[in-house]
Design a protein around this motif. Structure first.
Motif, PDB file in Angstrom:
ATOM      1  N   LYS A   1      -5.715   6.039 -10.516  1.00  0.00           N
ATOM      2  CA  LYS A   1      -4.856   6.525  -9.503  1.00  0.00           C
ATOM      3  C   LYS A   1      -4.837   8.082  -9.491  1.00  0.00           C
ATOM      4  CE  LYS A   1      -2.089   4.433  -7.663  1.00  0.00           C
ATOM      5  NZ  LYS A   1      -1.758   3.764  -6.470  1.00  0.00           N
TER       6      LYS A   1
ATOM      7  N   GLU B   1       0.918  -1.198  -0.274  1.00  0.00           N
ATOM      8  CA  GLU B   1      -0.030  -0.021   0.021  1.00  0.00           C
ATOM      9  C   GLU B   1       0.938   1.193   0.047  1.00  0.00           C
ATOM     10  OE1 GLU B   1      -2.822  -0.034   3.421  1.00  0.00           O
ATOM     11  OE2 GLU B   1      -3.790  -1.971   2.469  1.00  0.00           O
TER      12      GLU B   1
ATOM     13  N   PRO C   1       1.580   5.339  -1.840  1.00  0.00           N
ATOM     14  CA  PRO C   1       1.697   6.024  -3.129  1.00  0.00           C
ATOM     15  C   PRO C   1       2.855   5.439  -3.781  1.00  0.00           C
ATOM     16  CG  PRO C   1       2.517   7.240  -1.276  1.00  0.00           C
ATOM     17  CD  PRO C   1       1.785   6.353  -0.631  1.00  0.00           C
ATOM     18  N   ASP C   2       2.873   5.504  -5.097  1.00  0.00           N
ATOM     19  CA  ASP C   2       3.898   4.980  -5.955  1.00  0.00           C
ATOM     20  C   ASP C   2       5.108   5.940  -5.806  1.00  0.00           C
ATOM     21  OD1 ASP C   2       2.348   2.935  -6.843  1.00  0.00           O
ATOM     22  OD2 ASP C   2       1.708   4.072  -8.523  1.00  0.00           O
TER      23      ASP C   2
ATOM     24  N   ASP D   1      -5.055   9.629  -5.885  1.00  0.00           N
ATOM     25  CA  ASP D   1      -3.838   9.292  -5.266  1.00  0.00           C
ATOM     26  C   ASP D   1      -2.560   9.819  -5.698  1.00  0.00           C
ATOM     27  OD1 ASP D   1      -5.233   7.332  -3.704  1.00  0.00           O
ATOM     28  OD2 ASP D   1      -4.782   5.553  -4.934  1.00  0.00           O
ATOM     29  N   ASN D   2      -2.536  10.239  -6.722  1.00  0.00           N
ATOM     30  CA  ASN D   2      -1.557  10.965  -7.354  1.00  0.00           C
ATOM     31  C   ASN D   2      -1.164  12.430  -6.932  1.00  0.00           C
ATOM     32  OD1 ASN D   2       0.145   8.671  -8.503  1.00  0.00           O
ATOM     33  ND2 ASN D   2      -1.059   9.006 -10.524  1.00  0.00           N
TER      34      ASN D   2
END
Length: 625
Positions: free
Chosen positions: A276, A41, A43-44, A279-280
């Motif tokens: 995403k 889990e 963020p990237d 989230d991004n």
């Protein structure tokens, strides 16, 4: 800098020329940021980037690799992929090889993918992954000209039994071939670019047809150099911006943004995963973002429904803040229109300051806290939703264009933007309104024509260059355009009254926080009716709160849900003329989406498709029984 060396009337023949100058001018500036997916889990990882010099090194290797495969100027090269930084690398490589990119949406099925590649005569395809490779492998017998498939995900670049030798390559393998070719021919890329002419084919973009086969729109090399320079001239994007790019690059809107990016030289953060985006945003913290109306509608509905769930004072505060934002935006825009300066009465300014602390500030933080605004295109945006965002400190500059006009034909300016309009025509673009109200355009952004379809071209493109957009609109005395509807979507009731469906649909989206789509019908009928699709997340949250059991389809069919939506329909009707009012409606058992063919990949409604799919529900509304 590039933008100082050229004017619209003295522009280079291609964006490839501008790319060389951009690299030479700012080699060490960051060009692209992109994510690497992290395990678990959270963020990237967005710490990865390419400078312009690093981008050029990769691009030249791809361009030379294509040349090694036999690709020459105006040869077609397809890209079937979602938006990602490798899509851009492939497109720039095609551009610097002098070839023409043929775009294919990642969601396109195997049959239509094969049609596009066959009709365009594409000789090489960049395929994102195994799924895209499988589509062309399944139809390889229909694609005799397709000599190679270059797979972007290296792990998926696996040959299968029956593949011709060397038919499948990875992107790295293509680049390695290019590096070897460059050693033998060190000037091959720059010499190819130097030889390009402005009238050569640069891009084939196939429109998402609602009926029949899609049409390939031919856009020339200097169309894109014009677009990049025109966007720079109106200061839509600044050199120090960080633009978040998630739009499908197979769409002309995304392609236009790449052209302006090269001219302006700002940072571009790239990730096409729509799921995403939320989230991004806090990680990327962009300063500018282009989007489509459906995203703003989802955000607005989500915020409204969270406030509703909180209930009590929080919901009352939110509802009050929405009204303040809309009043503030309308008043400020009207003031600017009259005086050239935004101003509002002191009392309204005070209410706005309070609402900002309670509501708007949190909304801006959800978008990363640095956004100075959005550009919206591809479909109409509800003015009430736009006023809300503008009043909350996130102005939405609506723009307009078609695939046939290279995306950007008109756009609102940062100073003096006018909600409900699509702004002013881009510099160099001529606009006039025909006697029947249709918008006609002429300029460097207009297509050469439809690929292999001269008769279709003649229907919309006059010999003197005027293009028939198919949209009905108005042009104000000070040059602002307003779209009232698509010419083909306007209909008459059997009482002879004209109805513009998109205007009614847009109003309903501002009234009802549970709607994802509304389709007004009524051509030749006694009254207007509507098909209504509900936002699944919003209506299921409401159902849980109100103890309405069942799946999405069961909740939609429940009498309490129908009563809820009927209240919003009656509220809508109160603002309409008698002949526009929605007398009956049906709630659809599912949301409209790209997968079922209801929406284009840019989330534009395919009205005829929806009406065919749910024709039984429509007939029920007009059944005398």
């Amino acid at each position: 800098m590039t933008e100082k060396q050229y004017s619209l009337n003295n522009r280079p023949p291609s964006v490839a020329h501008l790319f060389l100058e951009r690299v030479a001018s700012t080699p060490d500036r960051i060009a692209f940021r992109y994510p690497v997916v992290t395990e678990g889990e959270g963020p990237d990882d967005w710490s990865h980037s390419w400078t312009w010099a690093q981008t050029a090194e990769r691009v030249y290797a791809v361009a030379a690799g294509l040349m090694d495969l036999g690709i020459r100027p105006e040869d077609r090269v397809g890209i079937a992929s979602a938006t990602r930084v490798e899509w851009i690398l492939a497109d720039l490589g095609v551009m610097c090889a002098g070839a023409a990119t043929t775009t294919v949406y990642a969601q396109t099925d195997a049959e239509e993918t094969a049609y596009i590649l066959s009709d365009s005569g594409s000789r090489v395809l960049f395929a994102e992954d195994a799924a895209q490779l499988a589509k062309v492998r399944e139809r390889r017998s229909e694609l005799p000209e397709l000599s190679h498939v270059v797979v972007l995900d290296a792990a998926d670049a696996v040959a299968a039994e029956g593949d011709p030798e060397g038919w499948v390559l990875s992107l790295d393998e293509l680049s390695e071939r290019g590096a070897t070719y460059l050693e033998k021919n060190p000037d091959c890329v720059t010499e190819t670019i130097a030889g390009l002419r402005g009238d050569q084919l640069a891009t084939l973009i196939y429109t998402s047809g609602t009926t029949g086969r899609p049409k390939g729109v031919r856009l020339s090399q200097d169309t894109w150099s014009y677009m990049g320079l025109a966007v720079r001239q109106i200061d839509l994007i600044a050199e120090d911006d960080d633009q978040f790019l998630w739009l499908p690059l197979a769409h002309v809107f995304g392609k236009m943004l790449l052209s302006s990016h090269i001219v302006i030289g700002h940072v571009m953060s790239v990730d096409g995963r729509v799921d995403k985006i939320i989230d991004n945003l806090p990680v990327v913290r962009p300063t500018a973002m282009c989007s489509v109306p459906r995203i703003f509608e989802r955000v607005y509905n989500g915020v409204a429904n969270r406030a509703r769930e909180a209930g009590g004072a929080r919901y009352r505060i939110f509802t009050w803040a929405v009204g303040v934002a809309r009043e503030y935006a309308r008043t400020a825009q009207e003031s600017y229109r009259r005086t050239g300066k935004e101003s509002v009465p002191a009392g309204l300014a005070l209410k706005h300051a309070v609402a900002d602390r309670l509501v708007y500030r949190k909304l801006r933080a959800a978008f990363g806290g640095r956004l100075r605004g959005f550009v919206s295109g591809a479909a109409p945006l509800s003015p009430d939703i736009a006023y809300f965002f503008c009043g909350a400190g996130l102005p939405i500059l609506e723009g307009y264009g078609l695939t046939e006009s290279a995306a950007a034909s008109a756009v609102n300016p940062w100073q003096g933007y006018r909600t409900g309009t699509i702004g002013k025509p881009l510099p160099g673009n001529e606009v006039r309104i025909a006697e029947d109200g249709e918008i006609l355009m002429r300029g460097p952004g207009i297509m050469q024509g439809y690929h292999n379809q001269p008769e279709k071209t003649a229907e919309v493109l006059e010999p003197d260059g005027w293009f028939h957009t198919g949209d009905i609109g108005e042009l104000s005395d000070d040059g602002y355009l307003r779209i009232t509807d698509r010419k083909k979507d306007l209909f008459k009731t059997d009482g002879g009254k004209y109805v513009a469906p998109s205007e009614i649909e847009g109003q309903f989206k501002a009234v009802c926080p549970f709607v994802s789509a509304m389709v007004i019908v009524g051509a030749g009928r006694k009254f207007c009716s509507a098909l209504i699709a509900l936002d699944e997340a919003a209506i299921m949250s409401w159902a849980q709160q109100n103890e309405v059991p069942g799946t999405y389809a069961e909740v939609v069919a429940h009498e309490r849900t129908r009563a809820l939506i009927d209240g919003y329909v009656q509220e809508l009707n109160g603002s309409l003329q008698r002949w526009q009012t929605v007398k009956k409606f049906q709630l659809l058992p599912r949301e409209l989406d790209v997968e079922h063919g209801d929406l284009t990949p840019s989330l534009k409604l395919k009205r005829p498709v929806v009406e065919r799919e749910f024709s039984g529900l429509i007939e029920e509304m007009y059944d005398p029984a």
